[in-house]
Design a protein around this motif. Sequence first.
Motif, PDB file in Angstrom:
ATOM      1  N   LYS A 133       2.107  13.578  -3.193  1.00 21.32           N
ATOM      2  CA  LYS A 133       1.882  12.372  -3.988  1.00 21.32           C
ATOM      3  C   LYS A 133       2.296  11.130  -3.206  1.00 21.32           C
ATOM      4  O   LYS A 133       1.594  10.112  -3.221  1.00 21.32           O
ATOM      5  N   VAL A 134       3.421  11.208  -2.511  1.00 21.75           N
ATOM      6  CA  VAL A 134       3.891  10.067  -1.704  1.00 21.75           C
ATOM      7  C   VAL A 134       2.842   9.700  -0.658  1.00 21.75           C
ATOM      8  O   VAL A 134       2.484   8.527  -0.516  1.00 21.75           O
ATOM      9  N   ALA A 135       2.338  10.702   0.046  1.00 16.82           N
ATOM     10  CA  ALA A 135       1.315  10.440   1.069  1.00 16.82           C
ATOM     11  C   ALA A 135       0.054   9.844   0.443  1.00 16.82           C
ATOM     12  O   ALA A 135      -0.509   8.868   0.950  1.00 16.82           O
ATOM     13  N   PHE A 136      -0.371  10.429  -0.660  1.00 13.65           N
ATOM     14  CA  PHE A 136      -1.596   9.974  -1.325  1.00 13.65           C
ATOM     15  C   PHE A 136      -1.446   8.540  -1.837  1.00 13.65           C
ATOM     16  O   PHE A 136      -2.291   7.687  -1.577  1.00 13.65           O
ATOM     17  N   PHE A 137      -0.356   8.262  -2.559  1.00 13.59           N
ATOM     18  CA  PHE A 137      -0.153   6.921  -3.120  1.00 13.59           C
ATOM     19  C   PHE A 137       0.033   5.873  -2.033  1.00 13.59           C
ATOM     20  O   PHE A 137      -0.493   4.772  -2.142  1.00 13.59           O
ATOM     21  N   THR A 138       0.793   6.211  -1.010  1.00 12.69           N
ATOM     22  CA  THR A 138       1.026   5.256   0.073  1.00 12.69           C
ATOM     23  C   THR A 138      -0.291   4.835   0.701  1.00 12.69           C
ATOM     24  O   THR A 138      -0.520   3.661   0.984  1.00 12.69           O
ATOM     25  N   THR A 139      -1.178   5.800   0.885  1.00 11.43           N
ATOM     26  CA  THR A 139      -2.491   5.501   1.459  1.00 11.43           C
ATOM     27  C   THR A 139      -3.365   4.726   0.478  1.00 11.43           C
ATOM     28  O   THR A 139      -3.941   3.699   0.840  1.00 11.43           O
ATOM     29  N   GLU A 140      -3.449   5.217  -0.739  1.00 14.87           N
ATOM     30  CA  GLU A 140      -4.327   4.579  -1.728  1.00 14.87           C
ATOM     31  C   GLU A 140      -3.889   3.157  -2.070  1.00 14.87           C
ATOM     32  O   GLU A 140      -4.723   2.303  -2.319  1.00 14.87           O
ATOM     33  N   LEU A 141      -2.585   2.929  -2.095  1.00 14.97           N
ATOM     34  CA  LEU A 141      -2.072   1.608  -2.462  1.00 14.97           C
ATOM     35  C   LEU A 141      -1.855   0.700  -1.260  1.00 14.97           C
ATOM     36  O   LEU A 141      -1.575  -0.480  -1.427  1.00 14.97           O
ATOM     37  N   ASP A 142      -1.957   1.275  -0.054  1.00 17.04           N
ATOM     38  CA  ASP A 142      -1.734   0.524   1.172  1.00 17.04           C
ATOM     39  C   ASP A 142      -0.403  -0.243   1.088  1.00 17.04           C
ATOM     40  O   ASP A 142      -0.349  -1.463   1.245  1.00 17.04           O
ATOM     41  N   LEU A 143       0.663   0.511   0.815  1.00 18.25           N
ATOM     42  CA  LEU A 143       1.982  -0.085   0.609  1.00 18.25           C
ATOM     43  C   LEU A 143       2.559  -0.651   1.904  1.00 18.25           C
ATOM     44  O   LEU A 143       2.522   0.004   2.935  1.00 18.25           O
ATOM     45  N   THR A 144       3.103  -1.832   1.796  1.00 18.73           N
ATOM     46  CA  THR A 144       3.872  -2.381   2.907  1.00 18.73           C
ATOM     47  C   THR A 144       5.248  -1.720   2.885  1.00 18.73           C
ATOM     48  O   THR A 144       5.638  -1.102   1.888  1.00 18.73           O
TER      49      THR A 144
END
Length: 152
Positions: free
Chosen positions: A36-47
């Motif tokens: 989930k961390v990998a998926f969300f980080t990519t989808e949200l393009d988190l700084t």
Amino acid sequence: MNIRKLLPILLLFSSFNFYAQSESMKEKKEQIKSLKVAFFTTELDLTTNEAEKFWPLYNTFDDKQFELRHQKMRAFMKRMRDGSLDRITEKEANNFLAQMEDTEEELYLLRKKFMQNLKVIFPAVKILKLRKAEEDFNRKLLQQYRNKGQKK
């Protein structure tokens, strides 16, 4: 789609082997969490700054949500599994309904507070992207689970 976005998605699809019988529920939950961390980080393009603020908030929300859904509904789910719903009294049924309503309200209030806290970190568009990412992740996880069950 660039490789930065493609890699975590491929990782997500290729590493759903966590449904093995020998693994404990806690290990499965941790594996899902890292996916989930990998998926969300990519989808949200988190700084980096956003991620530092977001993940502690999200993890707290997710843990409380899990507790509400699984711990508070345990008695009801047990009754559903053991087939005793056919023998339940009207009073017991009303108690279970009230418990379910209370849990649903707690979940709603938890989500509402989480959204308010997110508004301090993210613009509204990114919050909407998070909701979509949650739905997409859950849908892919469920599909993978279904596919795993069909292969047996």
